[in-house]
Scaffold this motif. Structure first.
Motif, PDB file in Angstrom:
ATOM      1  N   ARG A  83      12.228   3.809  10.718  1.00  0.00           N
ATOM      2  CA  ARG A  83      10.936   3.163  10.942  1.00  0.00           C
ATOM      3  C   ARG A  83       9.876   3.691   9.986  1.00  0.00           C
ATOM      4  O   ARG A  83       9.162   2.935   9.320  1.00  0.00           O
ATOM      5  CB  ARG A  83      10.486   3.388  12.392  1.00  0.00           C
ATOM      6  N   PHE A  84       9.781   5.025   9.886  1.00  0.00           N
ATOM      7  CA  PHE A  84       8.732   5.596   9.048  1.00  0.00           C
ATOM      8  C   PHE A  84       9.078   5.520   7.568  1.00  0.00           C
ATOM      9  O   PHE A  84       8.185   5.514   6.720  1.00  0.00           O
ATOM     10  CB  PHE A  84       8.422   7.020   9.497  1.00  0.00           C
ATOM     11  N   LEU A  85      10.352   5.417   7.243  1.00  0.00           N
ATOM     12  CA  LEU A  85      10.736   5.117   5.864  1.00  0.00           C
ATOM     13  C   LEU A  85      10.232   3.727   5.489  1.00  0.00           C
ATOM     14  O   LEU A  85       9.713   3.514   4.387  1.00  0.00           O
ATOM     15  CB  LEU A  85      12.256   5.195   5.704  1.00  0.00           C
ATOM     16  N   HIS A  86      10.350   2.781   6.417  1.00  0.00           N
ATOM     17  CA  HIS A  86       9.847   1.424   6.181  1.00  0.00           C
ATOM     18  C   HIS A  86       8.331   1.453   5.961  1.00  0.00           C
ATOM     19  O   HIS A  86       7.819   0.820   5.032  1.00  0.00           O
ATOM     20  CB  HIS A  86      10.188   0.532   7.380  1.00  0.00           C
ATOM     21  N   TYR A  87       7.607   2.183   6.809  1.00  0.00           N
ATOM     22  CA  TYR A  87       6.157   2.282   6.656  1.00  0.00           C
ATOM     23  C   TYR A  87       5.799   2.845   5.283  1.00  0.00           C
ATOM     24  O   TYR A  87       4.901   2.345   4.598  1.00  0.00           O
ATOM     25  CB  TYR A  87       5.559   3.208   7.726  1.00  0.00           C
ATOM     26  N   HIS A  88       6.502   3.909   4.912  1.00  0.00           N
ATOM     27  CA  HIS A  88       6.229   4.566   3.641  1.00  0.00           C
ATOM     28  C   HIS A  88       6.455   3.601   2.474  1.00  0.00           C
ATOM     29  O   HIS A  88       5.622   3.502   1.560  1.00  0.00           O
ATOM     30  CB  HIS A  88       7.142   5.788   3.503  1.00  0.00           C
ATOM     31  N   CYS A  89       7.575   2.907   2.514  1.00  0.00           N
ATOM     32  CA  CYS A  89       7.890   1.978   1.414  1.00  0.00           C
ATOM     33  C   CYS A  89       6.898   0.824   1.353  1.00  0.00           C
ATOM     34  O   CYS A  89       6.569   0.335   0.261  1.00  0.00           O
ATOM     35  CB  CYS A  89       9.317   1.450   1.564  1.00  0.00           C
ATOM     36  N   ALA A  90       6.398   0.396   2.512  1.00  0.00           N
ATOM     37  CA  ALA A  90       5.383  -0.658   2.518  1.00  0.00           C
ATOM     38  C   ALA A  90       4.122  -0.184   1.808  1.00  0.00           C
ATOM     39  O   ALA A  90       3.514  -0.920   1.019  1.00  0.00           O
ATOM     40  CB  ALA A  90       5.063  -1.068   3.955  1.00  0.00           C
ATOM     41  N   ALA A  91       3.713   1.068   2.063  1.00  0.00           N
ATOM     42  CA  ALA A  91       2.526   1.615   1.402  1.00  0.00           C
ATOM     43  C   ALA A  91       2.756   1.810  -0.089  1.00  0.00           C
ATOM     44  O   ALA A  91       1.808   1.790  -0.887  1.00  0.00           O
ATOM     45  CB  ALA A  91       2.141   2.944   2.053  1.00  0.00           C
ATOM     46  N   LEU A  92       4.003   1.975  -0.474  1.00  0.00           N
ATOM     47  CA  LEU A  92       4.357   2.121  -1.883  1.00  0.00           C
ATOM     48  C   LEU A  92       4.388   0.760  -2.579  1.00  0.00           C
ATOM     49  O   LEU A  92       3.761   0.562  -3.630  1.00  0.00           O
ATOM     50  CB  LEU A  92       5.718   2.806  -1.985  1.00  0.00           C
ATOM     51  N   LEU A  93       5.073  -0.194  -1.959  1.00  0.00           N
ATOM     52  CA  LEU A  93       5.241  -1.505  -2.583  1.00  0.00           C
ATOM     53  C   LEU A  93       3.943  -2.315  -2.604  1.00  0.00           C
ATOM     54  O   LEU A  93       3.778  -3.189  -3.458  1.00  0.00           O
ATOM     55  CB  LEU A  93       6.323  -2.295  -1.841  1.00  0.00           C
ATOM     56  N   GLU A  94       3.052  -2.006  -1.674  1.00  0.00           N
ATOM     57  CA  GLU A  94       1.772  -2.725  -1.635  1.00  0.00           C
ATOM     58  C   GLU A  94       0.982  -2.533  -2.922  1.00  0.00           C
ATOM     59  O   GLU A  94       0.139  -3.350  -3.271  1.00  0.00           O
ATOM     60  CB  GLU A  94       0.972  -2.234  -0.425  1.00  0.00           C
ATOM     61  N   GLN A  95       1.288  -1.483  -3.668  1.00  0.00           N
ATOM     62  CA  GLN A  95       0.567  -1.195  -4.908  1.00  0.00           C
ATOM     63  C   GLN A  95       1.106  -1.970  -6.112  1.00  0.00           C
ATOM     64  O   GLN A  95       0.478  -1.978  -7.165  1.00  0.00           O
ATOM     65  CB  GLN A  95       0.645   0.297  -5.227  1.00  0.00           C
ATOM     66  N   ALA A  96       2.284  -2.566  -5.980  1.00  0.00           N
ATOM     67  CA  ALA A  96       2.911  -3.244  -7.122  1.00  0.00           C
ATOM     68  C   ALA A  96       2.092  -4.476  -7.511  1.00  0.00           C
ATOM     69  O   ALA A  96       1.935  -5.410  -6.731  1.00  0.00           O
ATOM     70  CB  ALA A  96       4.341  -3.646  -6.777  1.00  0.00           C
ATOM     71  N   VAL A  97       1.560  -4.453  -8.707  1.00  0.00           N
ATOM     72  CA  VAL A  97       0.711  -5.566  -9.163  1.00  0.00           C
ATOM     73  C   VAL A  97       1.241  -6.227 -10.435  1.00  0.00           C
ATOM     74  O   VAL A  97       0.783  -7.297 -10.809  1.00  0.00           O
ATOM     75  CB  VAL A  97      -0.744  -5.093  -9.410  1.00  0.00           C
ATOM     76  N   SER A  98       2.181  -5.609 -11.094  1.00  0.00           N
ATOM     77  CA  SER A  98       2.644  -6.149 -12.373  1.00  0.00           C
ATOM     78  C   SER A  98       4.107  -5.815 -12.603  1.00  0.00           C
ATOM     79  O   SER A  98       4.551  -4.696 -12.309  1.00  0.00           O
ATOM     80  CB  SER A  98       1.811  -5.571 -13.523  1.00  0.00           C
ATOM     81  N   SER A  99       4.859  -6.776 -13.117  1.00  0.00           N
ATOM     82  CA  SER A  99       6.258  -6.528 -13.452  1.00  0.00           C
ATOM     83  C   SER A  99       6.377  -5.805 -14.795  1.00  0.00           C
ATOM     84  O   SER A  99       7.470  -5.454 -15.216  1.00  0.00           O
ATOM     85  CB  SER A  99       7.025  -7.856 -13.509  1.00  0.00           C
ATOM     86  N   GLN A 100       5.258  -5.577 -15.455  1.00  0.00           N
ATOM     87  CA  GLN A 100       5.272  -4.881 -16.737  1.00  0.00           C
ATOM     88  C   GLN A 100       5.365  -3.369 -16.572  1.00  0.00           C
ATOM     89  O   GLN A 100       5.856  -2.657 -17.441  1.00  0.00           O
ATOM     90  CB  GLN A 100       4.004  -5.234 -17.543  1.00  0.00           C
TER      91      GLN A 100
END
Length: 279
Positions: A83-100
Motif C-alpha cells: 500500500r505505502f509503496l503505491h503511495y510513494h510511487c504515486a508521489a514520484l510519478l506525479e512529477q513526470a512532465v516530459s518524456s525527454q
C-alpha cells in the motif's frame, strides 16, 4: 506523568507532527535529510489521481529539493508494505512532465509509522530505490526511499537519533507518558500538543470515528478470512464427493460401457474416457 491522547490515531498524530518544526526535526532524525518548510499539509491528495486509486497522504511537505510523506497506521494488514509503496510511487510519478527527461525535480521520501508493528518484528525496514552493483554498492543515482518504522520493536541496535521518537510514539499508546524521560525539545512539544485536556470536541469526535472505522475494517477483514476458509472447506467437500464418484467409476470400467457408467455416477462420458486413459 502526563495524560495524553494516543498517537495511534491519525487525527492525533497529524495534530502533533504537522507542526513544521516537529516535522522537520522528525525527518532529520529518521532520514538524515534537512528540509526547509513553513507548513505541513494533512490529507494531501493530487488534483489528478495517479493510477486507479486517489491517494491521500496523512502528512505531506516539500521544499525545493525534497518531497516528504509521513503516514501512520495502527491496524495490521497484510498489504501495508504494498500500500505505502503505491503511495510513494504515486508521489514520484506525479512529477513526470516530459518524456525527454524522466528525472523528477524532487527526491521523494516516505516514512511509514506502524504503531502496532507487524509480523516481521523489525524496528525498521527500508526500500532503497538506488541501483546497486553486484557487491551491493549504491550508484548514487536515485535518492528515493521508503522507511517503515515500528516503535514496538525498539531495541539496542535502533539508531540513537530515532530512539526518543520511537519511545515517545510507543509510550503514548496507553495514554500515559512520563515526560521526564525525554530530552528532545520537539518530543516535548509533541506531548504538549496531545495532552488530553487540550483536545477539542472535534478531535475527540474524530478519534471515536477512527476507532469505529478500525473495528469495522477489522470485522470485514475477519469475515473475509472466515468466508475464504468456509469456501475452502466447501470446495474440499465437493472435491471429496467428486473423487468418490471417480473411484466408483474406476471399479466399473471393466464391467460396464462408458455411457452406463456415466449415468450411474453422474460423471460425463468425457470424464469416464479420461479415467480409462489413466488406467
Amino acid at each position: 506523568m502526563q495524560a495524553v491522547a494516543s498517537l495511534r490515531y491519525g487525527v492525533i498524530f497529524k495534530k502533533a507532527f504537522s507542526q513544521p518544526d516537529v516535522f522537520t526535526a522528525f525527518v532529520k532524525d529518521i532520514l538524515g535529510v534537512d528540509i526547509i518548510i513553513d507548513h505541513v499539509e494533512t490529507e494531501k491528495s493530487f488534483p489528478s489521481p495517479v493510477g486507479n486509486v486517489n491517494n491521500h497522504f496523512d502528512l505531506f511537505a516539500e521544499d525545493k529539493i525534497n518531497r516528504i510523506i509521513v503516514d501512520i497506521q495502527h491496524r495490521r494488514y497484510p498489504d501495508h508494505y504494498h500500500r505505502f509503496l503505491h503511495y510513494h510511487c504515486a508521489a514520484l510519478l506525479e512529477q513526470a512532465v516530459s518524456s525527454q527527461d524522466y528525472r523528477p525535480a524532487l527526491a521523494v521520501y516516505t516514512i511509514v509509522v506502524l504503531t502496532s508493528g507487524d509480523k516481521h518484528g523489525r524496528d525498521m525496514s527500508l526500500i532503497d530505490f538506488d541501483p546497486k552493483d553486484r557487491h551491493g554498492q549504491g550508484l548514487g543515482e536515485i535518492p528515493h526511499k521508503i522507511v517503515y518504522i515500528c516503535p514496538k520493536y525498539l531495541n539496542d541496535e535502533t539508531p540513537e537519533a530515532w530512539r526518543e521518537w520511537l519511545l515517545a510514539i510507543n509510550d503514548s499508546l496507553d495514554e500515559q507518558v512520563d515526560e521526564t524521560h525525554y530530552h528532545k525539545a520537539c518530543v516535548q512539544k509533541v506531548f504538549a500538543s496531545i495532552q488530553k485536556n487540550t483536545l477539542t470536541p472535534e478531535d475527540r469526535a474524530r478519534m471515536k470515528d477512527e476507532y469505529s472505522e478500525d473495528l469495522l475494517r477489522r470485522e470485514e477483514w475477519e469475515k473475509g478470512i472466515a468466508k475464504g476458509r468456509e469456501e475452502g472447506r466447501e470446495e474440499g467437500r465437493e472435491e471429496g464427493k467428486l473423487e468418490g464418484k471417480r473411484e466408483i467409476a474406476r471399479n466399473l470400467l471393466d464391467i460396464l460401457d462408458d455411457t452406463t457408467i456415466a449415468k450411474k455416477t453422474g460423471l460425463t462420458v468425457v470424464e469416464i474416457l479420461n479415467l480409462r486413459q489413466e488406467k
